[in-house]
Design a protein around this motif. Structure first.
Motif, PDB file in Angstrom:
ATOM      1  N   TYR A 339      20.252  15.556 -33.305  1.00  0.00           N
ATOM      2  CA  TYR A 339      20.183  15.951 -31.898  1.00  0.00           C
ATOM      3  C   TYR A 339      18.897  16.695 -31.520  1.00  0.00           C
ATOM      4  CZ  TYR A 339      25.105  14.716 -31.927  1.00  0.00           C
ATOM      5  OH  TYR A 339      26.291  14.032 -32.048  1.00  0.00           O
ATOM      6  N   LEU A 340      18.187  17.236 -32.499  1.00  0.00           N
ATOM      7  CA  LEU A 340      16.951  17.966 -32.204  1.00  0.00           C
ATOM      8  C   LEU A 340      15.735  17.375 -32.922  1.00  0.00           C
ATOM      9  CD1 LEU A 340      18.102  21.700 -32.241  1.00  0.00           C
ATOM     10  CD2 LEU A 340      17.381  20.383 -30.276  1.00  0.00           C
ATOM     11  N   HIS A 341      15.846  17.214 -34.255  1.00  0.00           N
ATOM     12  CA  HIS A 341      14.675  16.779 -35.024  1.00  0.00           C
ATOM     13  C   HIS A 341      14.274  15.336 -34.714  1.00  0.00           C
ATOM     14  CE1 HIS A 341      14.875  20.529 -37.042  1.00  0.00           C
ATOM     15  NE2 HIS A 341      15.898  20.242 -37.846  1.00  0.00           N
ATOM     16  N   LEU A 342      15.248  14.459 -34.617  1.00  0.00           N
ATOM     17  CA  LEU A 342      14.927  13.041 -34.372  1.00  0.00           C
ATOM     18  C   LEU A 342      14.208  12.819 -33.034  1.00  0.00           C
ATOM     19  CD1 LEU A 342      15.203  10.098 -35.340  1.00  0.00           C
ATOM     20  CD2 LEU A 342      17.414  10.034 -34.197  1.00  0.00           C
ATOM     21  N   PRO A 343      14.687  13.344 -31.903  1.00  0.00           N
ATOM     22  CA  PRO A 343      13.952  13.104 -30.657  1.00  0.00           C
ATOM     23  C   PRO A 343      12.610  13.820 -30.582  1.00  0.00           C
ATOM     24  CG  PRO A 343      15.879  14.474 -30.240  1.00  0.00           C
ATOM     25  CD  PRO A 343      15.971  14.017 -31.647  1.00  0.00           C
ATOM     26  N   PHE A 344      12.546  15.090 -31.021  1.00  0.00           N
ATOM     27  CA  PHE A 344      11.319  15.860 -30.862  1.00  0.00           C
ATOM     28  C   PHE A 344      10.275  15.594 -31.946  1.00  0.00           C
ATOM     29  CE2 PHE A 344      14.224  18.481 -28.298  1.00  0.00           C
ATOM     30  CZ  PHE A 344      13.459  18.602 -27.150  1.00  0.00           C
ATOM     31  N   GLN A 345      10.708  15.106 -33.101  1.00  0.00           N
ATOM     32  CA  GLN A 345       9.761  14.820 -34.177  1.00  0.00           C
ATOM     33  C   GLN A 345       9.350  13.357 -34.244  1.00  0.00           C
ATOM     34  OE1 GLN A 345      11.401  16.206 -37.866  1.00  0.00           O
ATOM     35  NE2 GLN A 345      11.518  18.340 -37.203  1.00  0.00           N
ATOM     36  N   MET A 346      10.217  12.447 -33.795  1.00  0.00           N
ATOM     37  CA  MET A 346       9.946  11.024 -33.976  1.00  0.00           C
ATOM     38  C   MET A 346       9.862  10.257 -32.656  1.00  0.00           C
ATOM     39  SD  MET A 346       9.752  10.230 -37.305  1.00  0.00           S
ATOM     40  CE  MET A 346      10.298   8.553 -37.476  1.00  0.00           C
ATOM     41  N   ILE A 347      10.895  10.337 -31.829  1.00  0.00           N
ATOM     42  CA  ILE A 347      11.013   9.433 -30.678  1.00  0.00           C
ATOM     43  C   ILE A 347       9.986   9.773 -29.605  1.00  0.00           C
ATOM     44  CG2 ILE A 347      12.537   8.712 -28.805  1.00  0.00           C
ATOM     45  CD1 ILE A 347      14.893   9.201 -30.812  1.00  0.00           C
ATOM     46  N   ILE A 351       6.696   7.458 -28.318  1.00  0.00           N
ATOM     47  CA  ILE A 351       6.620   6.982 -26.923  1.00  0.00           C
ATOM     48  C   ILE A 351       5.334   7.465 -26.264  1.00  0.00           C
ATOM     49  CG2 ILE A 351       7.689   7.194 -24.643  1.00  0.00           C
ATOM     50  CD1 ILE A 351      10.405   7.351 -26.200  1.00  0.00           C
ATOM     51  N   LEU A 352       4.989   8.728 -26.487  1.00  0.00           N
ATOM     52  CA  LEU A 352       3.753   9.273 -25.911  1.00  0.00           C
ATOM     53  C   LEU A 352       2.528   8.554 -26.464  1.00  0.00           C
ATOM     54  CD1 LEU A 352       4.550  13.094 -26.019  1.00  0.00           C
ATOM     55  CD2 LEU A 352       4.391  11.689 -23.981  1.00  0.00           C
ATOM     56  N   LEU A 353       2.548   8.244 -27.761  1.00  0.00           N
ATOM     57  CA  LEU A 353       1.425   7.526 -28.367  1.00  0.00           C
ATOM     58  C   LEU A 353       1.275   6.130 -27.771  1.00  0.00           C
ATOM     59  CD1 LEU A 353      -0.770   7.476 -30.590  1.00  0.00           C
ATOM     60  CD2 LEU A 353       0.963   6.596 -32.141  1.00  0.00           C
ATOM     61  N   GLY A 354       2.393   5.428 -27.550  1.00  0.00           N
ATOM     62  CA  GLY A 354       2.310   4.098 -26.951  1.00  0.00           C
ATOM     63  C   GLY A 354       1.755   4.122 -25.536  1.00  0.00           C
ATOM     64  N   ILE A 355       2.216   5.078 -24.726  1.00  0.00           N
ATOM     65  CA  ILE A 355       1.720   5.179 -23.343  1.00  0.00           C
ATOM     66  C   ILE A 355       0.248   5.561 -23.323  1.00  0.00           C
ATOM     67  CG2 ILE A 355       1.992   6.404 -21.154  1.00  0.00           C
ATOM     68  CD1 ILE A 355       5.001   6.729 -22.013  1.00  0.00           C
ATOM     69  N   ALA A 356      -0.140   6.509 -24.205  1.00  0.00           N
ATOM     70  CA  ALA A 356      -1.550   6.931 -24.271  1.00  0.00           C
ATOM     71  C   ALA A 356      -2.440   5.782 -24.708  1.00  0.00           C
ATOM     72  CB  ALA A 356      -1.694   8.107 -25.228  1.00  0.00           C
ATOM     73  N   PHE A 357      -1.959   4.970 -25.652  1.00  0.00           N
ATOM     74  CA  PHE A 357      -2.733   3.804 -26.105  1.00  0.00           C
ATOM     75  C   PHE A 357      -2.964   2.818 -24.967  1.00  0.00           C
ATOM     76  CE2 PHE A 357      -2.707  -0.523 -27.903  1.00  0.00           C
ATOM     77  CZ  PHE A 357      -3.852  -0.448 -28.675  1.00  0.00           C
TER      78      PHE A 357
END
Length: 641
Positions: A339-347, A351-357
């Motif tokens: 509930y915390l590590h998976l969204p804030f560390q991975m997801i 997503i931010l990297l894909g949009i920035a690319f």
């Protein structure tokens, strides 16, 4: 964001000490039992991959914190929500680490001490370090690394002689296959402890040498993985898989069992020093990043006024997060990873990297189109200037042709006048010869002026041929000047990228061709002059006249001198005309450039004048509107009078 920077060695040591926290003492990958060390080693490579994602996202915005460039990637509203979520996440982990450390201190040294006092004492140090800044934190980490190295070396020396290390506890390897290994990797050990490197996404902008960030981070995480694998191997070999899974602090249990030479024992104080150093830096970094993210989110000038309120929030969360340490470990292993590590560390980072690319790719394409448009505009400007220079060179060539035609007319007139003078002198000489000499001499004297006429005609023809050769040479030189001027303008504007080596080769070949043409022209002119001299010397009639009559010899000797003087004069005139033409070409090119500049300046002035007139008209309208009621009152008063 602070203006301070940290070195690459400091960055490397910060990553290592950051992981030397309470996670050394808790049972990592307990679900894999004997294969827990394999789980920890494989998950280190996944930790390196996660760090690569964070570093790639950092490369798009290297001078900004994530709390600022998230707004650029996603938008202001959604970006502020995400950055606020990261602030709460960092505060939660900070308070969790503080609670872990407080429980460890109570179990080892401070039995019966209230946990709030221990946590508040640690937070005082954390507040002081955050006020001093990231540079001071990195320097203190560099100073504390020798202590950690000495503790590990001492343990490696003492453990083999303590006779508590049993390799049989590690066998059999992969008893239940690869299934439990990968299940524990993707549910637990990726997030704890390697997923906590998300903090360094906020610390990477402080790095001096940005090139080495990727290699330093991956090397540091690999060393951390090796340390964790050795730790788990030692704990499993000493305690066995059952005791390793059931104890709260397995490393503390193994250290307490160490005895060397019957007097070295109770080494848990060394463990306390190690955990204190590592956990302190972990709490400090999470706390510092949370404070800096809020400062950038609220657009504050200074982050120091926020430090104490954040410390009180962390202290409150550390007390309210769980009732006891076993509950804290259970919550940290079962609920927080999903509930915390998976969204804030991975997801969210992916997503931010894909949009920035995608955004940066579109920006690059737009910038390339703008460059092409600018190049096209430069090419148009180059064509206009080249046309102007070509027109100027055509005018120069027309002037040269006119001057050459005038010179030809003058030379023809001179040759005709010389011929008439020679004929007149010949007739006078014949009359004087008939009165003084006999009939035999009269025939020779009558024939002399005819021979002189033929010699003069041949010399005039040779002069004309020389002049035509010179005019051809001048035309060739004008063409060469045109090519050189066009090449110079092309070098000034350069609309498209040209290889320098090819351009140099072309210039060399053009220069060699020009030199070869000039050498050919000079050799032709010298050969023509030699021919004229040889023809004058080879005339037998002229030699006979020299022998027969002394007076006539004097006249004949004067004529070639005159012809040589005339050639020198013509050469001087041609040189002067060339110099004047060069000066004219330079002046005309300067005038063309000035005209282009004048046109551009006029356009700018016109645009400025339009803006000024608009402002003046607006001001005049406002003034008229303000003055209208006054004029009406004055007219009414005047009408009453």
């Amino acid at each position: 964001m602070e203006k301070t920077k940290i070195d690459r060695i400091q960055f490397f040591i910060l990553i290592i000490i950051f992981h030397m926290s309470i996670y050394l003492t808790i049972p990592l990958a307990s679900g894999a039992r004997r294969d827990a060390w394999i789980v920890v080693l494989i998950s280190a490579f996944f930790g390196i991959l996660m760090f690569m994602i964070y570093y790639k996202l950092y490369t798009y915005y290297p001078t900004e914190l994530p709390s600022t460039y998230i707004n650029k990637i996603v938008g202001k509203i959604l970006g502020k929500i995400i950055s606020f979520g990261y602030i709460i996440y960092f505060i939660y982990i900070c308070s969790e680490q503080l609670r872990h450390f407080g429980d460890l201190m109570i179990t080892i040294a401070y039995l019966g001490t209230p946990i709030i006092i221990i946590n508040s004492m640690i937070l005082l140090l954390v507040i002081y370090a955050t006020i001093k800044g990231i540079e001071v934190i990195a320097r203190t980490a560099l100073l504390s690394i020798p202590v950690i190295c000495l503790i590990f070396v001492f343990w490696l020396i003492v453990l083999p002689f303590s006779e508590i290390f049993k390799i049989n506890n590690l066998q059999p390897i992969l008893e239940n296959g690869w299934g439990p290994v990968f299940s524990t990797i993707f549910t637990n050990t990726i997030y704890i402890p390697y997923g906590h490197t998300i903090v360094f996404l906020f610390i990477l902008p402080y790095l001096k040498n940005r090139k080495y960030g990727r290699t330093i981070g991956s090397l540091a995480i690999f060393t951390v993985g090796c340390i964790f694998t050795v730790n788990v191997l030692v704990n499993l070999a000493v305690l066995g898989p059952d005791l390793y899974n059931n104890t709260v602090f397995p490393l503390l249990r193994t250290v307490q069992l160490i005895r060397f030479m019957d007097f070295i024992e109770r080494l848990d104080v060394m463990l306390l020093i190690l955990i204190f150093i590592g956990n302190f830096f972990k709490i400090v970094l999470f706390f510092y990043v949370a404070v800096m993210a809020t400062k950038e989110l609220i657009n504050l000038d200074d982050y120091k006024p926020i430090v104490i309120p954040f410390a009180t929030i962390v202290l409150f969360f550390s007390m309210a997060i769980a009732s006891n340490h076993s509950e804290l470990i259970q919550v940290g292993i079962e609920t927080t990873p999903l509930y915390l590590h998976l969204p804030f560390q991975m997801i969210i980072p992916v997503i931010l990297l894909g949009i920035a690319f995608i955004r940066n790719r579109t920006k690059k394409n737009g910038s390339l189109q703008e460059k092409q448009q600018n190049q096209d505009q430069d090419y148009v400007g180059y064509n206009t200037t080249a046309n102007a220079l070509n027109n100027a060179s055509d005018e120069i060539q027309s002037n040269d042709d006119a001057s050459s035609m005038n010179q030809e007319k003058n030379n023809n007139a001179r040759t005709i006048s010389e011929e008439t003078n020679n004929n007149a002198n010949g007739n006078n000489y014949n009359q004087s010869g008939n009165s003084n000499h006999n009939g035999s001499n009269t025939n020779n004297k009558i024939n002399q002026p005819i021979e002189q006429q033929e010699a003069n005609r041949t010399s005039s023809i040779e002069h004309q041929s020389q002049h035509t050769n010179r005019t051809e040479a001048s035309v060739r030189k004008n063409e060469i000047q045109k090519n050189n001027m066009a090449n110079s303008t092309f070098e000034k504007y350069k609309p498209y990228s040209i290889d320098k080596d090819m351009a140099k080769q072309d210039n060399k070949t053009i220069g060699d061709q020009n030199k070869a043409k000039q050498n050919i022209d000079t050799t032709n002119s010298k050969q023509n002059i030699k021919k004229t001299e040889s023809s004058q010397q080879s005339n037998p009639s002229v030699q006979k006249d020299k022998i027969k009559n002394g007076k006539q010899n004097k006249k004949i000797n004067v004529e070639p001198q005159k012809s040589n003087e005339e050639t020198n004069v013509t050469i001087r005139n041609t040189r002067r005309s060339k110099r004047s033409n060069r000066k004219r070409s330079v002046r005309q090119t300067k005038k063309a450039i000035k005209l282009m500049q004048m046109v551009e300046s006029k356009q700018k002035n016109q645009n400025q004048n339009k803006n000024i007139t608009k402002v003046k008209s607006q001001s005049e309208d406002s003034a008229i509107n303000n003055q209208k009621p006054k004029q009406s009152l004055f007219i009414k008063y005047k009408g009453k009078q």
